[in-house]
Design an enzyme around this catalytic site. Structure first.
Site, PDB file in Angstrom:
ATOM      1  N   GLY A 213       0.847  -1.192   0.000  1.00 41.07           N
ATOM      2  CA  GLY A 213       0.000   0.000   0.000  1.00 41.07           C
ATOM      3  C   GLY A 213       0.876   1.233   0.000  1.00 41.07           C
TER       4      GLY A 213
ATOM      5  N   CYS B 208       5.276  -6.185   1.698  1.00 36.49           N
ATOM      6  CA  CYS B 208       5.622  -4.761   1.710  1.00 36.49           C
ATOM      7  C   CYS B 208       4.892  -4.022   2.841  1.00 36.49           C
ATOM      8  CB  CYS B 208       5.334  -4.149   0.342  1.00 36.49           C
ATOM      9  SG  CYS B 208       6.230  -2.603   0.137  1.00 36.49           S
ATOM     10  N   TYR B 209       3.930  -3.136   2.519  1.00 32.67           N
ATOM     11  CA  TYR B 209       3.198  -2.462   3.602  1.00 32.67           C
ATOM     12  C   TYR B 209       2.575  -3.482   4.553  1.00 32.67           C
ATOM     13  CZ  TYR B 209      -0.106   0.549   6.061  1.00 32.67           C
ATOM     14  OH  TYR B 209      -0.798   1.216   7.030  1.00 32.67           O
TER      15      TYR B 209
ATOM     16  N   HIS C 151       8.098  -7.523  -3.228  1.00 37.41           N
ATOM     17  CA  HIS C 151       6.844  -7.914  -3.873  1.00 37.41           C
ATOM     18  C   HIS C 151       6.999  -9.281  -4.540  1.00 37.41           C
ATOM     19  CE1 HIS C 151       4.585  -4.207  -3.321  1.00 37.41           C
ATOM     20  NE2 HIS C 151       5.766  -3.631  -3.326  1.00 37.41           N
TER      21      HIS C 151
ATOM     22  N   GLU D 207       4.744 -10.967  -5.773  1.00 36.32           N
ATOM     23  CA  GLU D 207       3.740 -11.153  -6.819  1.00 36.32           C
ATOM     24  C   GLU D 207       4.196 -10.674  -8.192  1.00 36.32           C
ATOM     25  OE1 GLU D 207       3.756  -9.048  -4.385  1.00 36.32           O
ATOM     26  OE2 GLU D 207       2.805  -7.141  -4.853  1.00 36.32           O
TER      27      GLU D 207
ATOM     28  N   SER E  22     -24.610  -8.263 -25.313  1.00 43.65           N
ATOM     29  CA  SER E  22     -24.020  -7.221 -26.156  1.00 43.65           C
ATOM     30  C   SER E  22     -23.113  -7.819 -27.213  1.00 43.65           C
ATOM     31  CB  SER E  22     -23.204  -6.265 -25.289  1.00 43.65           C
ATOM     32  OG  SER E  22     -22.038  -6.929 -24.839  1.00 43.65           O
ATOM     33  N   GLY E  23     -22.714  -9.080 -27.018  1.00 41.69           N
ATOM     34  CA  GLY E  23     -21.758  -9.674 -27.940  1.00 41.69           C
ATOM     35  C   GLY E  23     -20.328  -9.527 -27.444  1.00 41.69           C
ATOM     36  N   GLY E  24     -20.137  -8.775 -26.352  1.00 43.42           N
ATOM     37  CA  GLY E  24     -18.813  -8.701 -25.730  1.00 43.42           C
ATOM     38  C   GLY E  24     -18.522 -10.023 -25.032  1.00 43.42           C
ATOM     39  N   VAL E  25     -17.271 -10.183 -24.586  1.00 42.05           N
ATOM     40  CA  VAL E  25     -16.859 -11.453 -23.988  1.00 42.05           C
ATOM     41  C   VAL E  25     -17.725 -11.808 -22.777  1.00 42.05           C
ATOM     42  CG1 VAL E  25     -14.938 -12.692 -22.918  1.00 42.05           C
ATOM     43  CG2 VAL E  25     -14.487 -11.027 -24.717  1.00 42.05           C
ATOM     44  N   ASP E  26     -17.929 -10.828 -21.888  1.00 43.17           N
ATOM     45  CA  ASP E  26     -18.593 -11.156 -20.621  1.00 43.17           C
ATOM     46  C   ASP E  26     -20.042 -11.579 -20.832  1.00 43.17           C
ATOM     47  OD1 ASP E  26     -16.200 -10.298 -19.681  1.00 43.17           O
ATOM     48  OD2 ASP E  26     -16.915  -8.326 -19.076  1.00 43.17           O
ATOM     49  N   SER E  27     -20.784 -10.805 -21.624  1.00 39.66           N
ATOM     50  CA  SER E  27     -22.191 -11.181 -21.778  1.00 39.66           C
ATOM     51  C   SER E  27     -22.308 -12.444 -22.628  1.00 39.66           C
ATOM     52  CB  SER E  27     -23.025 -10.027 -22.342  1.00 39.66           C
ATOM     53  OG  SER E  27     -22.715  -9.772 -23.673  1.00 39.66           O
ATOM     54  N   SER E  28     -21.391 -12.672 -23.564  1.00 40.15           N
ATOM     55  CA  SER E  28     -21.452 -13.893 -24.365  1.00 40.15           C
ATOM     56  C   SER E  28     -21.218 -15.135 -23.508  1.00 40.15           C
ATOM     57  CB  SER E  28     -20.405 -13.869 -25.487  1.00 40.15           C
ATOM     58  OG  SER E  28     -20.683 -12.828 -26.372  1.00 40.15           O
TER      59      SER E  28
ATOM     60  N   LYS F 186     -10.960 -11.455 -16.021  1.00 41.46           N
ATOM     61  CA  LYS F 186     -11.222 -11.487 -17.458  1.00 41.46           C
ATOM     62  C   LYS F 186     -10.669 -12.741 -18.140  1.00 41.46           C
ATOM     63  CE  LYS F 186     -12.937  -8.931 -20.812  1.00 41.46           C
ATOM     64  NZ  LYS F 186     -14.188  -8.153 -20.680  1.00 41.46           N
TER      65      LYS F 186
END
Ligand code: XMP
Length: 505
Positions: free
Chosen positions: A51, A78-79, A164, A166, A218-224, A361
């Site tokens: 942070g 870290c923090y 870090h 990560e 909508s045809g986007g990845v998420d709604s598809s 995603k």
């Protein structure tokens, strides 16, 4: 599951990604909800993120001591490390030297460093550091400038790294995280999209029962992917309304229709181009355009939704980054994103169904593949809700949209042919509202300037303009002026974000 406690650092979502990459489920919570979440969710382990604060600042995020008494292994980064030391009676100082970048570190032969080389390279980025250990802790790593680069209290299962783990620059960061999660927290590595699909289908079936579900596709990845998952679970109890606002890219509306119309669900395509263009007449201000498109989208969806009798649930393709609240304040609103706006008022829904709510995603893409969706749907680059409406600058018209669609198609086709689409995360054309003088054959032209935009980014919050080879840009430029009418000048956008944004409006 692993609980990631967010203290507002820039790598917080990355930590969650790393955990998920180990096929372990995790959730991110803001620091002020950490204790409650730890008690309710009973995670196998807790990770404190980094942070921007210093533990002695008045407004610095704190953590309740009680969290250390729950008998859950904790790893601070870290923090997160400084806060552990500060909270448990150690001390932290601001060093006069900022330690930044790849740093050689010697590590002890302890469980959390199993299979880690000694010395190893880690990524440091800090000013403060732990000066005195809390009681019960021992030093397990040090660097030239940081005598306590990692510490542990084996008995209480509390571990902390100043660096870090990560980020990729920490050579064996993934091994260290794995040692914590798999060896110390004893988590099973069974979080896969194949398993997720099975459980999600069962959960949806149980929740929906004999009810009906409505989804705006909508045809986007998420709604598809949401549509494919729901369709698999409940078949024709799902109705998808695809509002084609006429602001899609070339052929996109038909592609979406072809992908879903025979899938067993009820698929309704609403061709609403005229309705949108009428609403947008005379609208030139970008924010007003976005609002108009967003509102009209909801109105069209409502009008169609009302025709369907007794809908019980509304489904949405919300994904995890939309859900995570940051540990520290809210970021300023730069543009109003239309797909996170209000809910449509179709009928009284019993509830929302958001089956991707916990996925990142790339997990959504993997799930889409698992469900058999075509690559062109799953690998789609992000496309803004207001579509080409914000890529034609100034007032819209059908003619301008068609010009842009043709030019944009050529640009995308050439980048894909050259294989550049793998590293360039978003690429598209923008029809500027500028007309300039040109010469074609022996005639003077007075036509539009087209801008090409291509960016490399991981989070879309910052982005660098893509260094496309000149030969490719040249090919695109020649093709567009030859094949598309009313464009006589092409420019390439060489601004990064910030100071520019990715979209032009
Ligand atoms: P900007 O232009 O803000 O865009 O740098 C960042 C990313 O967000 C996308 N974008 C949107 N996505 N609805 C969306 O779903 C929207 O209204 C919207 N506006 C911008 C943009 O394409 C880029 O990927």
């Amino acid at each position: 599951m692993i609980l990631v406690v967010d203290f507002g650092g820039q790598y917080n979502q990355l930590i969650a990604r790393r955990v998920r990459d180990l096929n372990v489920y995790c959730e991110v919570v803001p620091y002020n909800k950490a204790l409650q979440a730890a008690k309710e969710k009973k995670p196998a382990g807790i990770i404190f993120t980094g942070g921007p604060n210093s533990v002695y600042e008045e407004k610095a995020p704190k953590i309740e001591k009680e969290i250390f008494e729950l008998n859950i292994p904790i790893l601070g980064l870290c923090y997160g490390m400084q806060l552990i030391a500060h909270t448990l009676g150690g001390s932290v100082i601001s060093s006069d030297q900022r330690e930044f970048g790849k740093t050689e570190t010697s590590v002890e032969n302890v469980e959390i460093f199993e299979n880690v080389k000694n010395p190893t390279t880690v990524w440091m980025s800090h000013v403060d550091r732990v000066e005195n250990l809390p009681v019960g802790f021992e030093v397990i790593a040090k660097t030239k400038n940081c005598p306590i680069a990692a510490m542990q209290n084996k008995e209480k299962n509390i571990y902390a790294f100043q660096y870090h783990a990560e980020v990729n620059h920490t050579e064996q960061g993934n091994d260290m995280l794995k040692n914590f999660i798999v060896n110390i927290c004893k988590e099973k590595q069974d979080w896969t999209m194949a398993n997720y699909a099975i459980t999600a289908v069962e959960d949806i079936k149980e929740k929906v029962g004999d009810g009906k579900v409505l989804l705006a596709l909508s045809g986007g990845v998420d709604s598809s992917v949401t549509a494919a998952l729901l369709s698999k679970a409940i078949g024709d109890k799902l109705t998808c309304i695809f509002v084609d606002h006429g602001l899609m890219r070339k052929n996109e509306g038909d592609e979406v229709e072809n992908a879903f119309k025979d899938s067993g669900m009820n698929f309704i395509r609403v061709n609403a181009e005229e309705r949108f263009l009428n609403k947008l007449k005379g609208v030139t201000d970008p924010e007003e355009k976005r609002k108009t498109i967003g509102e009209e989208f909801i109105r069209v969806f409502e009008d169609e939704g009302r025709k369907i009798k007794s809908v019980d649930y509304l489904a949405q393709g919300t994904i995890y980054p939309d859900v995570i609240e940051s540990g520290i304040g809210d970021a300023a609103v730069i543009k109003s994103h239309h797909n996170v706006g209000g809910l449509p008022d179709v009928v009284d829904f019993k509830d929302l169904i958001e089956p991707l709510r916990m996925l990142f995603k790339d997990e959504v893409r993997e799930l889409g593949r698992e469900l058999g969706l075509a690559d062109y749907l799953v690998d789609r680059q992000p496309f803004p809700g207001p579509g080409l409406g914000i890529r034609v600058i100034g007032e819209l018209s059908k003619e301008k949209l068609d010009i842009l669609r043709d030019a944009d198609y050529i640009f995308r086709e050439e980048l894909e042919k050259a294989g550049l689409n793998k590293n360039i995360n978003q690429y598209f054309a923008v029809l500027t509202n500028n007309r300039t003088v040109g010469v074609m054959g022996d005639f003077r032209t007075y036509d539009y300037t087209l801008a090409l935009r291509a960016v490399e980014t991981t989070d879309f919050m910052t982005a660098d303009w893509a260094r496309i080879p000149y030969e490719i840009l040249d090919k695109v430029s020649v093709r567009i002026v030859n094949e598309v009418g009313h464009i006589n000048r092409i420019v390439y956008d060489i601004t990064s974000k910030p100071p520019a944004t990715i979209e032009w409006e």
